[in-house]
Scaffold this motif. Structure first.
Motif, PDB file in Angstrom:
ATOM      1  N   ILE A   1       0.860  -1.172  -0.071  1.00  9.40           N
ATOM      2  CA  ILE A   1       0.010   0.047  -0.081  1.00  9.40           C
ATOM      3  C   ILE A   1       0.797   1.492  -0.065  1.00  9.40           C
ATOM      4  O   ILE A   1       0.576   2.351  -0.962  1.00  9.40           O
ATOM      5  N   ILE A   2       1.894   1.408   0.863  1.00  8.67           N
ATOM      6  CA  ILE A   2       2.859   2.396   0.780  1.00  8.67           C
ATOM      7  C   ILE A   2       3.604   2.552  -0.131  1.00  8.67           C
ATOM      8  O   ILE A   2       3.802   3.839  -0.920  1.00  8.67           O
ATOM      9  N   SER A   3       3.900   1.568  -1.069  1.00  7.83           N
ATOM     10  CA  SER A   3       4.869   1.566  -2.262  1.00  7.83           C
ATOM     11  C   SER A   3       3.882   2.232  -3.366  1.00  7.83           C
ATOM     12  O   SER A   3       4.296   2.793  -4.334  1.00  7.83           O
ATOM     13  N   PHE A   4       2.600   1.504  -3.302  1.00  8.91           N
ATOM     14  CA  PHE A   4       1.606   2.122  -4.344  1.00  8.91           C
ATOM     15  C   PHE A   4       1.474   3.661  -4.064  1.00  8.91           C
ATOM     16  O   PHE A   4       1.415   4.178  -5.231  1.00  8.91           O
ATOM     17  N   MET A   5       1.181   4.071  -3.064  1.00  7.64           N
ATOM     18  CA  MET A   5       0.958   5.612  -2.866  1.00  7.64           C
ATOM     19  C   MET A   5       2.205   6.337  -3.392  1.00  7.64           C
ATOM     20  O   MET A   5       1.971   7.529  -3.822  1.00  7.64           O
ATOM     21  N   ASN A   6       3.475   5.779  -2.962  1.00  6.40           N
ATOM     22  CA  ASN A   6       4.638   6.423  -3.493  1.00  6.40           C
ATOM     23  C   ASN A   6       4.686   6.585  -4.763  1.00  6.40           C
ATOM     24  O   ASN A   6       5.125   7.430  -5.410  1.00  6.40           O
ATOM     25  N   GLY A   7       4.397   5.615  -5.588  1.00  8.02           N
ATOM     26  CA  GLY A   7       4.426   5.476  -6.956  1.00  8.02           C
ATOM     27  C   GLY A   7       3.602   6.336  -7.639  1.00  8.02           C
ATOM     28  O   GLY A   7       3.958   7.121  -8.554  1.00  8.02           O
TER      29      GLY A   7
ATOM     30  N   TYR B   1       7.514  16.790 -16.309  1.00 10.99           N
ATOM     31  CA  TYR B   1       8.818  17.286 -16.259  1.00 10.99           C
ATOM     32  C   TYR B   1      10.170  16.318 -17.060  1.00 10.99           C
ATOM     33  O   TYR B   1      11.335  16.569 -17.512  1.00 10.99           O
ATOM     34  N   ILE B   2       9.683  15.062 -17.152  1.00  9.46           N
ATOM     35  CA  ILE B   2      10.708  14.096 -17.581  1.00  9.46           C
ATOM     36  C   ILE B   2      10.091  13.201 -18.518  1.00  9.46           C
ATOM     37  O   ILE B   2       8.870  13.047 -18.583  1.00  9.46           O
ATOM     38  N   SER B   3      10.844  12.386 -19.369  1.00 12.58           N
ATOM     39  CA  SER B   3      10.329  11.621 -20.432  1.00 12.58           C
ATOM     40  C   SER B   3       9.502  10.296 -19.862  1.00 12.58           C
ATOM     41  O   SER B   3       9.926   9.826 -18.507  1.00 12.58           O
ATOM     42  N   HIS B   4       8.788   9.573 -20.694  1.00 18.53           N
ATOM     43  CA  HIS B   4       8.156   8.559 -20.113  1.00 18.53           C
ATOM     44  C   HIS B   4       8.927   7.462 -19.724  1.00 18.53           C
ATOM     45  O   HIS B   4       8.652   6.560 -18.646  1.00 18.53           O
ATOM     46  N   THR B   5       9.994   7.154 -20.316  1.00 25.07           N
ATOM     47  CA  THR B   5      11.086   6.299 -19.889  1.00 25.07           C
ATOM     48  C   THR B   5      11.659   6.225 -18.762  1.00 25.07           C
ATOM     49  O   THR B   5      11.775   5.396 -17.797  1.00 25.07           O
ATOM     50  N   GLU B   6      12.175   7.778 -18.337  1.00 25.43           N
ATOM     51  CA  GLU B   6      12.778   7.921 -17.195  1.00 25.43           C
ATOM     52  C   GLU B   6      11.796   7.964 -15.998  1.00 25.43           C
ATOM     53  O   GLU B   6      12.014   7.558 -14.834  1.00 25.43           O
ATOM     54  N   LEU B   7      10.494   8.407 -16.402  1.00 32.78           N
ATOM     55  CA  LEU B   7       9.546   8.023 -15.385  1.00 32.78           C
ATOM     56  C   LEU B   7       9.092   6.924 -14.880  1.00 32.78           C
ATOM     57  O   LEU B   7       8.910   6.521 -13.709  1.00 32.78           O
ATOM     58  N   PHE B   8       9.049   6.078 -15.940  1.00 35.90           N
ATOM     59  CA  PHE B   8       8.864   4.530 -15.496  1.00 35.90           C
ATOM     60  C   PHE B   8       9.981   4.278 -14.828  1.00 35.90           C
ATOM     61  O   PHE B   8       9.582   3.416 -13.769  1.00 35.90           O
ATOM     62  N   LEU B   9      11.239   4.408 -15.029  1.00 41.38           N
ATOM     63  CA  LEU B   9      12.487   3.897 -14.280  1.00 41.38           C
ATOM     64  C   LEU B   9      12.377   4.440 -12.929  1.00 41.38           C
ATOM     65  O   LEU B   9      12.566   3.690 -11.766  1.00 41.38           O
ATOM     66  N   LEU B  10      12.052   5.933 -12.688  1.00 39.13           N
ATOM     67  CA  LEU B  10      11.938   6.478 -11.493  1.00 39.13           C
ATOM     68  C   LEU B  10      10.600   5.867 -10.686  1.00 39.13           C
ATOM     69  O   LEU B  10      11.172   5.645  -9.477  1.00 39.13           O
ATOM     70  N   VAL B  11       9.679   5.577 -11.266  1.00 43.13           N
ATOM     71  CA  VAL B  11       8.588   5.153 -10.400  1.00 43.13           C
ATOM     72  C   VAL B  11       9.210   3.661  -9.981  1.00 43.13           C
ATOM     73  O   VAL B  11       8.628   3.425  -8.922  1.00 43.13           O
ATOM     74  N   PHE B  12       9.404   2.966 -11.082  1.00 44.54           N
ATOM     75  CA  PHE B  12       9.693   1.602 -10.688  1.00 44.54           C
ATOM     76  C   PHE B  12      10.726   1.438  -9.540  1.00 44.54           C
ATOM     77  O   PHE B  12      10.683   0.598  -8.374  1.00 44.54           O
ATOM     78  N   LEU B  13      11.747   2.114  -9.406  1.00 43.67           N
ATOM     79  CA  LEU B  13      12.918   2.082  -8.562  1.00 43.67           C
ATOM     80  C   LEU B  13      12.406   2.763  -7.192  1.00 43.67           C
ATOM     81  O   LEU B  13      12.558   2.074  -6.000  1.00 43.67           O
ATOM     82  N   ARG B  14      11.515   3.571  -7.263  1.00 47.59           N
ATOM     83  CA  ARG B  14      10.973   4.083  -5.840  1.00 47.59           C
ATOM     84  C   ARG B  14       9.753   3.208  -5.266  1.00 47.59           C
ATOM     85  O   ARG B  14       9.975   3.039  -4.136  1.00 47.59           O
TER      86      ARG B  14
ATOM     87  N   PHE C   1       9.023  -0.520  -1.122  1.00 47.99           N
ATOM     88  CA  PHE C   1       8.650  -2.019  -0.750  1.00 47.99           C
ATOM     89  C   PHE C   1       9.638  -2.759   0.107  1.00 47.99           C
ATOM     90  O   PHE C   1       9.186  -3.175   1.194  1.00 47.99           O
ATOM     91  N   ILE C   2      10.745  -2.627  -0.309  1.00 47.89           N
ATOM     92  CA  ILE C   2      11.775  -3.279   0.633  1.00 47.89           C
ATOM     93  C   ILE C   2      11.880  -2.665   1.850  1.00 47.89           C
ATOM     94  O   ILE C   2      11.886  -3.445   2.784  1.00 47.89           O
TER      95      ILE C   2
END
Length: 125
Positions: A12-18, A28-41, A46-47
């Protein structure tokens, strides 16, 4: 049970952070960078929260286990005599005969002997 709770809290917290990250950086950033940033965060959050939840669980489990280890009290709150009820009555009768034959002492001693023998018999059952 604890891992399920930790898992759901982390998801739940990871989903809200995403969602927050996506809405914050969408323009502000491209979709590829946005996807990578959201994925990493999301993965990082989650961890962190899953490990934090499990750490708290094991810490509390250890602390509670140390405090609970105390002797369990029995139903009896008195100490049983080292002699049997029959011999206790015989000893008390012998003491009564040796003492002066006052009625109060005789009644008191036999009542105490009877009470002790009843307690002993109830404790043995």
């Amino acid at each position: 049970m604890a891992w399920k709770i930790s898992l759901w809290i982390a998801v739940i917290i990871s989903f809200m952070n995403g969602i927050v990250t996506f809405s914050k950086f969408y323009n502000y950033i491209s979709h590829t960078e946005l996807f990578l940033l959201v994925f990493l965060r999301v993965v990082g959050t989650f961890i962190i929260f899953f490990a934090l939840g499990m750490g708290i669980y094991f810490f509390l489990k250890q602390q509670i286990a140390q405090k609970v280890k105390r002797p369990i009290s029995s139903k009896m709150d008195y100490v049983l005599p080292s002699i049997s009820p029959a011999s206790a009555i015989a000893v008390n009768k012998a003491e009564i005969k040796e003492k002066s034959p006052e009625a109060d002492e005789t009644t008191k001693a036999s009542a105490e002997a009877l009470a002790m023998s009843i307690r002993t018999m109830l404790a043995e059952e």
